[in-house]
Design a protein around this motif. Structure first.
Motif, PDB file in Angstrom:
ATOM      1  N   LEU A   1       0.812  -1.219   0.000  1.00 57.99           N
ATOM      2  CA  LEU A   1       0.000   0.000   0.000  1.00 57.99           C
ATOM      3  C   LEU A   1       0.841   1.262   0.000  1.00 57.99           C
ATOM      4  CD1 LEU A   1      -2.845   1.240   0.207  1.00 57.99           C
ATOM      5  CD2 LEU A   1      -2.612   1.121   2.693  1.00 57.99           C
ATOM      6  N   TRP A   2       1.785   1.374   0.930  1.00 60.99           N
ATOM      7  CA  TRP A   2       2.511   2.619   1.075  1.00 60.99           C
ATOM      8  C   TRP A   2       3.458   2.875  -0.099  1.00 60.99           C
ATOM      9  CZ3 TRP A   2       2.013   7.115   2.844  1.00 60.99           C
ATOM     10  CH2 TRP A   2       3.103   7.990   2.924  1.00 60.99           C
ATOM     11  N   TYR A   3       3.979   1.822  -0.684  1.00 61.80           N
ATOM     12  CA  TYR A   3       4.903   1.983  -1.819  1.00 61.80           C
ATOM     13  C   TYR A   3       4.251   2.807  -2.926  1.00 61.80           C
ATOM     14  CZ  TYR A   3       7.876   0.706  -5.771  1.00 61.80           C
ATOM     15  OH  TYR A   3       8.693   0.744  -6.876  1.00 61.80           O
ATOM     16  N   TYR A   4       3.021   2.452  -3.268  1.00 60.41           N
ATOM     17  CA  TYR A   4       2.331   3.164  -4.350  1.00 60.41           C
ATOM     18  C   TYR A   4       1.694   4.467  -3.858  1.00 60.41           C
ATOM     19  CZ  TYR A   4       3.128  -1.221  -6.695  1.00 60.41           C
ATOM     20  OH  TYR A   4       3.742  -2.326  -7.230  1.00 60.41           O
ATOM     21  N   ALA A   5       1.298   4.506  -2.593  1.00 60.59           N
ATOM     22  CA  ALA A   5       0.764   5.758  -2.035  1.00 60.59           C
ATOM     23  C   ALA A   5       1.848   6.837  -2.012  1.00 60.59           C
ATOM     24  CB  ALA A   5       0.238   5.510  -0.623  1.00 60.59           C
ATOM     25  N   TYR A   6       3.057   6.449  -1.630  1.00 64.48           N
ATOM     26  CA  TYR A   6       4.159   7.412  -1.592  1.00 64.48           C
ATOM     27  C   TYR A   6       4.501   7.901  -3.003  1.00 64.48           C
ATOM     28  CZ  TYR A   6       8.604   9.428  -0.062  1.00 64.48           C
ATOM     29  OH  TYR A   6       9.624  10.286   0.214  1.00 64.48           O
ATOM     30  N   MET A   7       4.368   7.008  -3.978  1.00 66.91           N
ATOM     31  CA  MET A   7       4.610   7.375  -5.367  1.00 66.91           C
ATOM     32  C   MET A   7       3.585   8.416  -5.835  1.00 66.91           C
ATOM     33  SD  MET A   7       5.118   4.706  -8.502  1.00 66.91           S
ATOM     34  CE  MET A   7       6.183   3.709  -7.476  1.00 66.91           C
ATOM     35  N   ILE A   8       2.315   8.186  -5.490  1.00 72.60           N
ATOM     36  CA  ILE A   8       1.259   9.140  -5.842  1.00 72.60           C
ATOM     37  C   ILE A   8       1.489  10.475  -5.138  1.00 72.60           C
ATOM     38  CG2 ILE A   8      -1.178   9.647  -5.399  1.00 72.60           C
ATOM     39  CD1 ILE A   8      -0.883   8.047  -7.816  1.00 72.60           C
ATOM     40  N   ARG A   9       1.853  10.415  -3.868  1.00 72.87           N
ATOM     41  CA  ARG A   9       2.115  11.640  -3.104  1.00 72.87           C
ATOM     42  C   ARG A   9       3.198  12.485  -3.772  1.00 72.87           C
ATOM     43  NH1 ARG A   9       6.073  13.195   0.343  1.00 72.87           N
ATOM     44  NH2 ARG A   9       5.514  14.610   2.079  1.00 72.87           N
ATOM     45  N   ASN A  10       4.304  11.844  -4.141  1.00 72.23           N
ATOM     46  CA  ASN A  10       5.413  12.591  -4.735  1.00 72.23           C
ATOM     47  C   ASN A  10       5.058  13.154  -6.107  1.00 72.23           C
ATOM     48  OD1 ASN A  10       6.933  12.055  -2.498  1.00 72.23           O
ATOM     49  ND2 ASN A  10       8.098  10.394  -3.429  1.00 72.23           N
ATOM     50  N   LYS A  11       4.328  12.376  -6.902  1.00 70.21           N
ATOM     51  CA  LYS A  11       3.941  12.851  -8.227  1.00 70.21           C
ATOM     52  C   LYS A  11       2.969  14.025  -8.128  1.00 70.21           C
ATOM     53  CE  LYS A  11       4.815   8.776 -11.048  1.00 70.21           C
ATOM     54  NZ  LYS A  11       5.729   9.495 -11.954  1.00 70.21           N
ATOM     55  N   LEU A  12       2.062  13.962  -7.174  1.00 71.50           N
ATOM     56  CA  LEU A  12       1.139  15.080  -6.976  1.00 71.50           C
ATOM     57  C   LEU A  12       1.880  16.336  -6.527  1.00 71.50           C
ATOM     58  CD1 LEU A  12      -1.930  13.364  -5.249  1.00 71.50           C
ATOM     59  CD2 LEU A  12      -1.888  14.493  -7.483  1.00 71.50           C
ATOM     60  N   LEU A  13       2.855  16.156  -5.641  1.00 71.57           N
ATOM     61  CA  LEU A  13       3.627  17.311  -5.176  1.00 71.57           C
ATOM     62  C   LEU A  13       4.474  17.911  -6.300  1.00 71.57           C
ATOM     63  CD1 LEU A  13       4.745  16.107  -1.626  1.00 71.57           C
ATOM     64  CD2 LEU A  13       2.900  17.687  -2.238  1.00 71.57           C
ATOM     65  N   GLU A  14       4.955  17.073  -7.228  1.00 71.93           N
ATOM     66  CA  GLU A  14       5.658  17.598  -8.399  1.00 71.93           C
ATOM     67  C   GLU A  14       4.726  18.434  -9.259  1.00 71.93           C
ATOM     68  OE1 GLU A  14       7.340  14.369 -10.532  1.00 71.93           O
ATOM     69  OE2 GLU A  14       8.731  13.783  -8.930  1.00 71.93           O
ATOM     70  N   GLU A  15       3.485  17.975  -9.406  1.00 75.14           N
ATOM     71  CA  GLU A  15       2.510  18.725 -10.188  1.00 75.14           C
ATOM     72  C   GLU A  15       2.133  20.027  -9.487  1.00 75.14           C
ATOM     73  OE1 GLU A  15       1.182  18.125 -13.196  1.00 75.14           O
ATOM     74  OE2 GLU A  15       2.532  16.410 -13.411  1.00 75.14           O
ATOM     75  N   VAL A  16       2.028  19.982  -8.158  1.00 73.62           N
ATOM     76  CA  VAL A  16       1.659  21.183  -7.395  1.00 73.62           C
ATOM     77  C   VAL A  16       2.685  22.292  -7.595  1.00 73.62           C
ATOM     78  CG1 VAL A  16       1.463  22.088  -5.038  1.00 73.62           C
ATOM     79  CG2 VAL A  16       0.272  19.987  -5.671  1.00 73.62           C
ATOM     80  N   ARG A  17       3.938  21.923  -7.811  1.00 73.56           N
ATOM     81  CA  ARG A  17       5.003  22.916  -7.968  1.00 73.56           C
ATOM     82  C   ARG A  17       5.223  23.312  -9.437  1.00 73.56           C
ATOM     83  NH1 ARG A  17       6.313  19.497  -3.835  1.00 73.56           N
ATOM     84  NH2 ARG A  17       6.898  20.464  -1.848  1.00 73.56           N
ATOM     85  N   ALA A  18       4.384  22.812 -10.318  1.00 68.34           N
ATOM     86  CA  ALA A  18       4.507  23.152 -11.739  1.00 68.34           C
ATOM     87  C   ALA A  18       4.017  24.576 -11.999  1.00 68.34           C
ATOM     88  CB  ALA A  18       3.723  22.160 -12.590  1.00 68.34           C
ATOM     89  N   GLU A  19       4.408  25.125 -13.144  1.00 67.76           N
ATOM     90  CA  GLU A  19       4.084  26.521 -13.452  1.00 67.76           C
ATOM     91  C   GLU A  19       2.592  26.750 -13.675  1.00 67.76           C
ATOM     92  OE1 GLU A  19       6.446  27.705 -16.742  1.00 67.76           O
ATOM     93  OE2 GLU A  19       8.353  27.606 -15.645  1.00 67.76           O
ATOM     94  N   TYR A  20       1.901  25.751 -14.226  1.00 66.55           N
ATOM     95  CA  TYR A  20       0.482  25.962 -14.504  1.00 66.55           C
ATOM     96  C   TYR A  20      -0.332  26.108 -13.221  1.00 66.55           C
ATOM     97  CZ  TYR A  20      -0.601  21.054 -13.389  1.00 66.55           C
ATOM     98  OH  TYR A  20      -0.769  19.855 -12.755  1.00 66.55           O
ATOM     99  N   VAL A  21       0.199  25.551 -12.098  1.00 70.56           N
ATOM    100  CA  VAL A  21      -0.484  25.702 -10.813  1.00 70.56           C
ATOM    101  C   VAL A  21      -0.440  27.156 -10.357  1.00 70.56           C
ATOM    102  CG1 VAL A  21      -0.449  25.037  -8.382  1.00 70.56           C
ATOM    103  CG2 VAL A  21      -0.071  23.312 -10.147  1.00 70.56           C
ATOM    104  N   LEU A  22       0.697  27.838 -10.594  1.00 68.12           N
ATOM    105  CA  LEU A  22       0.787  29.257 -10.258  1.00 68.12           C
ATOM    106  C   LEU A  22      -0.226  30.069 -11.051  1.00 68.12           C
ATOM    107  CD1 LEU A  22       4.687  29.692 -10.120  1.00 68.12           C
ATOM    108  CD2 LEU A  22       3.101  29.458  -8.200  1.00 68.12           C
ATOM    109  N   LEU A  23      -0.394  29.697 -12.317  1.00 68.69           N
ATOM    110  CA  LEU A  23      -1.378  30.384 -13.152  1.00 68.69           C
ATOM    111  C   LEU A  23      -2.791  30.142 -12.631  1.00 68.69           C
ATOM    112  CD1 LEU A  23      -2.076  32.007 -15.699  1.00 68.69           C
ATOM    113  CD2 LEU A  23      -2.065  29.835 -16.965  1.00 68.69           C
ATOM    114  N   ALA A  24      -3.061  28.890 -12.211  1.00 67.70           N
ATOM    115  CA  ALA A  24      -4.390  28.568 -11.674  1.00 67.70           C
ATOM    116  C   ALA A  24      -4.657  29.323 -10.376  1.00 67.70           C
ATOM    117  CB  ALA A  24      -4.491  27.063 -11.440  1.00 67.70           C
ATOM    118  N   LYS A  25      -3.621  29.453  -9.531  1.00 69.14           N
ATOM    119  CA  LYS A  25      -3.788  30.211  -8.296  1.00 69.14           C
ATOM    120  C   LYS A  25      -4.039  31.681  -8.569  1.00 69.14           C
ATOM    121  CE  LYS A  25      -0.985  27.235  -5.285  1.00 69.14           C
ATOM    122  NZ  LYS A  25       0.270  27.146  -4.466  1.00 69.14           N
ATOM    123  N   SER A  26      -3.370  32.193  -9.583  1.00 74.24           N
ATOM    124  CA  SER A  26      -3.571  33.610  -9.928  1.00 74.24           C
ATOM    125  C   SER A  26      -4.986  33.878 -10.428  1.00 74.24           C
ATOM    126  CB  SER A  26      -2.558  34.042 -10.987  1.00 74.24           C
ATOM    127  OG  SER A  26      -2.789  33.357 -12.211  1.00 74.24           O
TER     128      SER A  26
END
Length: 340
Positions: A203-228
């Motif tokens: 369970l945690w192996y794949y959950a941690y993978m999802i967590r990290n991938k989501l955090l990579e997306e959160v730090r992407a440039e399009y997220v800044l545009l969405a927040k703006s």
């Protein structure tokens, strides 16, 4: 993709699949027969020790083991193409009948475990990404890391000791009680401990993978545009970041199927769960060649198919993979043209 290219694409995949299965069959056949041990013990038991050389020769001939290995393989492959995989030395019956009674149990344990892992890791990964660097995220990360590092056989023994031996609230082995093969409630109780081990180990192996991938997306440039534009954290995470992560997650889970299946085999052996995992161990231990061959081929087909499925998903998700292959092929052709 044009129809002609599609046929060529899937044709290559099918040929690669068949070639891989053929290589697997050859390797398993030769390795099994070259391994130390006496296959006659599996069929005749203790009587093998009292056999004279002539009796041993007769017994080997009866089982088709006195000929060169390549001759045995040719005969086996001819019969296998016709659906005849031989008899089990240990169970004295057709190997298909032996497996038929076990494979349902493995599919039940592995299938339910995979669904829980697939849904649970996704929800847990989203939750940890939502609570990034907060106390709950840190606690879950530590607990998950510890649980995923515990060997499956050791965790199984601990659960048996606590819930079956000490508390006596759950059974320690089997898929069902005697005479209750069709009792859903009884089967469910027998599934609790092995299913818990299968889920906790992956369970945690794949959950941690999802967590990290989501955090990579959160730090992407399009997220800044969405927040703006005034979008909230929830909408960004679930409607944008998760949507970008899901295709890769589906590809990862396709690869995870044989990973979960391998863990299921270990759990079956510890809990004496009557599935193909425990059967694989028995066939190896007793040199039950025909049974071992079919089990390895079934498992190999499953693993090869899942890996190819993952590759196909990746290629459809990211066209750059195909583009790179086309570029490499064009460079090779250009290079050959320069030489000749």
């Amino acid at each position: 993709m044009p129809k002609r290219n599609r046929l060529w694409y899937y044709g290559k995949k099918i040929l690669a699949f068949l070639f891989s299965v053929l290589v697997l069959a050859v390797v398993v056949f030769y390795v099994a027969r070259l391994a130390p041990g006496d296959p006659l013990v599996s069929y005749y038991g203790d009587r093998t020790e009292k056999m004279s050389p002539a009796e041993r020769e007769w017994a080997m001939e009866k089982l088709g083991l006195n000929e060169p290995i390549y001759v045995q393989y040719i005969k086996w492959i001819k019969n296998a193409v016709q659906g005849d995989f031989g008899i089990s030395f240990k169970y004295k019956q057709d190997v298909l009948e032996v497996i038929q009674g076990r494979i349902v149990n493995t599919l039940l344990l592995g299938g339910i475990g995979f669904l829980f892992i697939f849904a649970g890791s996704l929800l847990l990964g989203i939750f940890c990404a939502w609570q990034e660097e907060r106390w709950i995220d840190r606690i879950l990360c530590r607990i998950g890391t510890i649980s995923s590092c515990i060997p499956e056989f050791w965790l199984s023994l601990v659960l048996i000791l606590i819930f079956a031996v000490t508390l006596r609230v759950l059974p320690s082995s089997g898929a069902y009680s005697t005479g209750k093969a069709k009792d859903i409630g009884d089967r469910t109780i027998h599934l609790i401990l092995p299913l818990t081990v299968v889920i906790l180990e992956h369970l945690w192996y794949y959950a941690y993978m999802i967590r990290n991938k989501l955090l990579e997306e959160v730090r992407a440039e399009y997220v800044l545009l969405a927040k703006s534009k005034g979008l909230g954290k929830r909408d960004i995470l679930l409607k944008h970041c998760l949507r970008n992560v899901m295709p890769a997650y589906l590809s990862i889970m396709a690869i995870a199927v044989p990973h979960v299946l391998g863990g299921t085999f270990v759990v079956e052996s510890v809990f004496s769960y009557p599935g193909i995992g425990a059967l694989s161990y028995e066939s190896t231990r007793y040199h039950d060649y025909n049974l071992l061959m079919l089990l390895c081929i079934i498992s190999g087909i499953f693993v090869i198919f899942c890996n190819m499925l993952s590759q196909i998903i990746n290629e459809h998700i990211d066209p750059r993979i195909k583009a790179n292959e086309v570029t490499e092929m064009s460079e090779v052709k250009k290079y050959d043209g320069d030489i000749f």
